[in-house]
Write a protein that holds these residues in place. Structure first.
Motif: not given
Length: 262
Positions: A196, A198-199, A204, A206, A222, A240, A257
């Motif tokens: 999290r 970094y993203t 955002v 998944t 996510r 990422m 991820v």
């Protein structure tokens, strides 16, 4: 080391995509969920041909978890202590497998969906998460220095930013307070969502449903996480969500991820 988690939604149907992604992403270890096959049906060559060792646990055409590693694959464990079962009589499903890879205890976890808040599967989901929390707490009590990664499809969106529209999920699973509390209990036990930072959200995700053009409309969730123990969290240098892998024909409805470990 590059560590990833990915719900592939049938490893047999997506074997070619999995192989191409492994070459493109250059990951060292990947925790895989929803293999959807029995042990004898698992396409092991997809991984071994690329230099990965692989451990798989699958009992039927549903669920199924695996770990593929090119940095060692030792002390494979199927299921975690206290993992609850489902059915009548209750039996443990193929939802958890762990192995030591490059000095890290990696778990591939496929948390039950819950289906509906009135469904017995919802209570099973909460129990499953609570038993996982207890197991993780126990591991860290035994060894506070342990490097553990709880990777997988958690089927929980722990924050409002983790869904495209909270109003669309009113009364649905994945966002209820008991589910979020169960996820937070794993955090309180010592495990951190290391991707999290970094993203950051919103927007955002998944997972995007196959229905109603959810992916191009950016209507996602996510729900896939790498939750790391304190000592492992210290090693994280980046992360990422590989959204590109959700594109194109034959894609899984989840994106991988990836977490970088120094």
């Amino acid at each position: 080391m590059r560590l990833a988690t990915w719900n592939v939604n049938s490893v047999r149907a997506r074997g070619e995509r999995v192989a191409a992604w492994l070459e493109r992403s250059d990951v060292d270890v990947v925790a895989i969920q929803e293999t959807k096959c029995k042990a004898e049906q698992f396409p092991e060559a997809v991984f071994t041909d690329l230099g990965y060792e692989v451990a798989h646990h699958g009992l039927s055409q549903w669920n199924g978890v695996a770990i593929a590693s090119r940095v060692g694959l030792d002390d494979v464990r199927v299921g975690f202590p206290g993992q609850p079962g489902w059915g009548d009589p209750a039996a443990a499903e193929a939802r958890a497998i762990g192995a030591v890879c490059g000095g890290v205890r990696v778990w591939s976890l496929y948390v039950p969906n819950g289906r509906d808040v009135q469904d017995p599967h919802y209570a099973y989901k909460l129990q499953w998460l609570d038993r996982l929390r207890a197991a993780g707490e126990g591991w860290l009590k035994e060894d506070p220095e342990a490097r553990i990664a709880l990777c997988g499809d958690w089927n929980v969106a722990p924050q409002d930013d983790d869904v495209w529209d909270m109003a669309a999920f009113e009364g649905s699973t994945h966002v209820t307070k008991p589910e979020r509390d169960a996820f937070q209990a794993v955090v309180d036990a010592g495990f951190t969502d290391v991707a999290r930072p970094y993203t950051p959200g919103p927007g955002v995700y998944t997972f995007w449903d196959y229905k109603a053009l959810s992916f191009p409309k950016r209507k996602g969730m996510r729900i896939d996480f790498v939750m790391a123990s304190p000592k492992l969290s210290e090693r994280v240098t980046g992360a990422m969500v590989d959204r590109e892998e959700r594109k194109g024909k034959g894609a899984s409805d989840h994106a991988p991820v990836i977490v970088e470990l120094g």
